[in-house]
Motif scaffolding. Structure first.
Motif, mmCIF file in Angstrom:
data_model
loop_
_atom_site.group_PDB
_atom_site.id
_atom_site.type_symbol
_atom_site.label_atom_id
_atom_site.label_comp_id
_atom_site.label_asym_id
_atom_site.label_seq_id
_atom_site.Cartn_x
_atom_site.Cartn_y
_atom_site.Cartn_z
ATOM 1 N N ARG A 108 3.620 11.379 0.132
ATOM 2 C CA ARG A 108 3.147 10.183 -0.549
ATOM 3 C C ARG A 108 1.839 10.483 -1.252
ATOM 4 O O ARG A 108 1.077 11.365 -0.841
ATOM 5 N N GLN A 109 1.587 9.760 -2.323
ATOM 6 C CA GLN A 109 0.374 9.972 -3.101
ATOM 7 C C GLN A 109 -0.839 9.505 -2.295
ATOM 8 O O GLN A 109 -0.826 8.448 -1.683
ATOM 9 N N ARG A 110 -1.874 10.336 -2.316
ATOM 10 C CA ARG A 110 -3.114 9.998 -1.617
ATOM 11 C C ARG A 110 -4.297 10.208 -2.538
ATOM 12 O O ARG A 110 -4.290 11.106 -3.388
ATOM 13 N N ARG A 111 -5.309 9.386 -2.350
ATOM 14 C CA ARG A 111 -6.533 9.540 -3.144
ATOM 15 C C ARG A 111 -7.272 10.817 -2.762
ATOM 16 O O ARG A 111 -7.856 11.483 -3.613
ATOM 17 N N ASP A 112 -7.228 11.135 -1.469
ATOM 18 C CA ASP A 112 -7.890 12.342 -0.976
ATOM 19 C C ASP A 112 -6.877 13.174 -0.205
ATOM 20 O O ASP A 112 -6.139 12.645 0.625
ATOM 21 N N ASN A 145 -0.581 15.618 -1.382
ATOM 22 C CA ASN A 145 0.434 14.576 -1.412
ATOM 23 C C ASN A 145 1.600 14.856 -0.473
ATOM 24 O O ASN A 145 2.499 14.019 -0.349
ATOM 25 N N ASP A 195 0.826 -1.207 0.000
ATOM 26 C CA ASP A 195 0.000 0.000 0.000
ATOM 27 C C ASP A 195 0.857 1.253 0.000
ATOM 28 O O ASP A 195 0.547 2.223 -0.701
ATOM 29 N N TRP A 232 -2.282 12.480 12.049
ATOM 30 C CA TRP A 232 -2.457 13.110 10.737
ATOM 31 C C TRP A 232 -2.927 14.546 10.990
ATOM 32 O O TRP A 232 -4.099 14.794 11.255
ATOM 33 N N ARG A 235 2.886 4.303 -3.462
ATOM 34 C CA ARG A 235 2.584 5.736 -3.330
ATOM 35 C C ARG A 235 3.823 6.578 -3.020
ATOM 36 O O ARG A 235 3.728 7.779 -2.814
#
Length: 373
Positions: free
Chosen positions: A92-96, A99, A43, A362, A47
């Motif tokens: 890191r790449q995130r869908r929402d 980044n 996972d 986060w 990303r």
């Protein structure tokens, strides 16, 4: 030094971290990519932002803090137990969401009382979320990979299948697919006809000679891949695993376990009753499980407000025991999460095993909660 664009809570959060007696560690943004690619899990791997040095070394932007904090501890060669805190951007790449975003957290290395260290991580994370994401109806969810491993081992599956199942812990879709294969072995996985007879006879030497002959005939270089002996061994192992079928009783026991989802004030009794009814000896894992719950209670945590789900995991391969997440309500974004990673330090080069647990916040999500978004 605070990085540009730090969230508004930075000063107060920094003071709160300092109060936890976990000295702040400075982690460079540019990191060697190999430890993340090898140990962080699929996972995160897909990303990561990768680059290269002038000498061709694979590098990446810092995608998380746990691995580099552990590497820094090993490089300094300092004694344990030792705690570290951090506060900075990860990439890191995130869908929402963006980044690149800020995270803060604590890594607790070498504490011999693992139950108390686990409880402290959960309690500290909850207290920080409560302080900075105020007026929220938080949900706290726990999982435990070591309990899952004990159940899988108790079912008597081959070591290869145990490894497969443990690898999918926390990924419910993948785990369901694995269980379906154990219930009904996939006939589509039958080997190629050219090797089937060797496998049927258990003729490892003949299979190896056949593979070597094919590789020579096709000009396939063993220098660029596995040797014929390695390929033969993997094929034999794969056939044994694909042919394994879980008995109806074992399948029902596994499904019953995976359906367990109760508040932590009932979790110890629920797990004990399951093991008794299934005829499984998971006593060592159960003792550790109970010790953690008792340590949480000693810290004043409300066990009835914390939920244990047997299937719950987190998408990082280095976790070995406790995993947990804290969210601002059901199906809300995760505000904090962490877990135990006892094997990671040795994999990163520590001279001896070092128990470890930690958590991250986060901060972009906490800021949105504070703003009422």
């Amino acid at each position: 030094m605070l990085e540009a664009g730090f969230p508004a809570i930075a000063d107060d959060l920094g003071a709160a971290l300092d109060a936890l007696e976990a000295p702040r560690v400075d982690i460079p943004v540019i990191q060697p990519a190999e430890p993340f690619l090898d140990m962080a899990g699929e996972d995160l791997r897909r990303r990561i932002f990768l680059t290269e040095s002038e000498t061709g070394e694979s590098l990446c932007l810092r995608p998380e803090f746990t691995i580099p904090v552990c590497r820094a501890h090993i490089a300094e060669n300092v004694a344990t137990p030792r705690r570290y805190s951090y506060f900075g951007k990860v990439f890191r790449q995130r869908r929402d969401g963006e980044n690149e975003f800020f995270q803060a957290g604590v890594e607790d290395l070498g504490e011999p009382d693992e139950a108390r260290a686990d409880a402290r991580a959960i309690s500290e994370a909850r207290a920080l979320v409560v302080r900075f994401a105020t007026n929220q109806n938080l949900t706290i969810t726990l999982g435990d990979q070591s309990v899952f491993e004990a159940v899988v081992a108790g079912l008597g599956l081959p070591a290869g299948w145990q490894k497969r199942l443990v690898h999918t812990f926390g990924n419910e879709q993948a785990l369901d697919a694995m269980i379906a294969r154990l219930a009904n072995p996939d006939s589509a996985a039958d080997p190629d006809a050219s090797v089937a007879s060797f496998l049927a006879r258990g003729d490892a030497a003949g299979l190896q000679a056949h593979i070597e002959e094919v590789m020579q005939a096709t000009g396939y270089s063993t220098n660029a891949s596995r040797s014929p002996a390695e390929i033969a061994a993997r094929l034999i192992d794969k056939q044994a695993l694909d042919a394994t079928r879980l008995s109806e009783a074992s399948l029902n026991a596994l499904k019953t376990f995976l359906a367990l989802d109760v508040p932590c004030d009932r979790a110890a009794d629920t797990l004990s009753a399951f093991a008794r009814d299934a005829g499984l000896d998971i006593s060592a894992a159960h003792r550790n499980f109970v010790a953690r719950l008792e340590a949480l209670s000693e810290r004043g945590e409300d066990l009835g407000a914390i939920r244990w789900r047997a299937t719950f995991g987190r998408p990082l391969d280095y976790y070995t025991g406790l995993v947990f997440e804290i969210a601002a309500g059901d199906r809300a974004p995760v505000l904090a999460g962490g877990g135990r990673y006892d094997r990671l330090m040795a994999l990163l080069g520590a001279r001896e095993p070092i128990p470890a647990v930690g958590f991250s916040l986060w901060l972009d999500r906490i800021e949105k909660v504070r703003a009422g978004a």
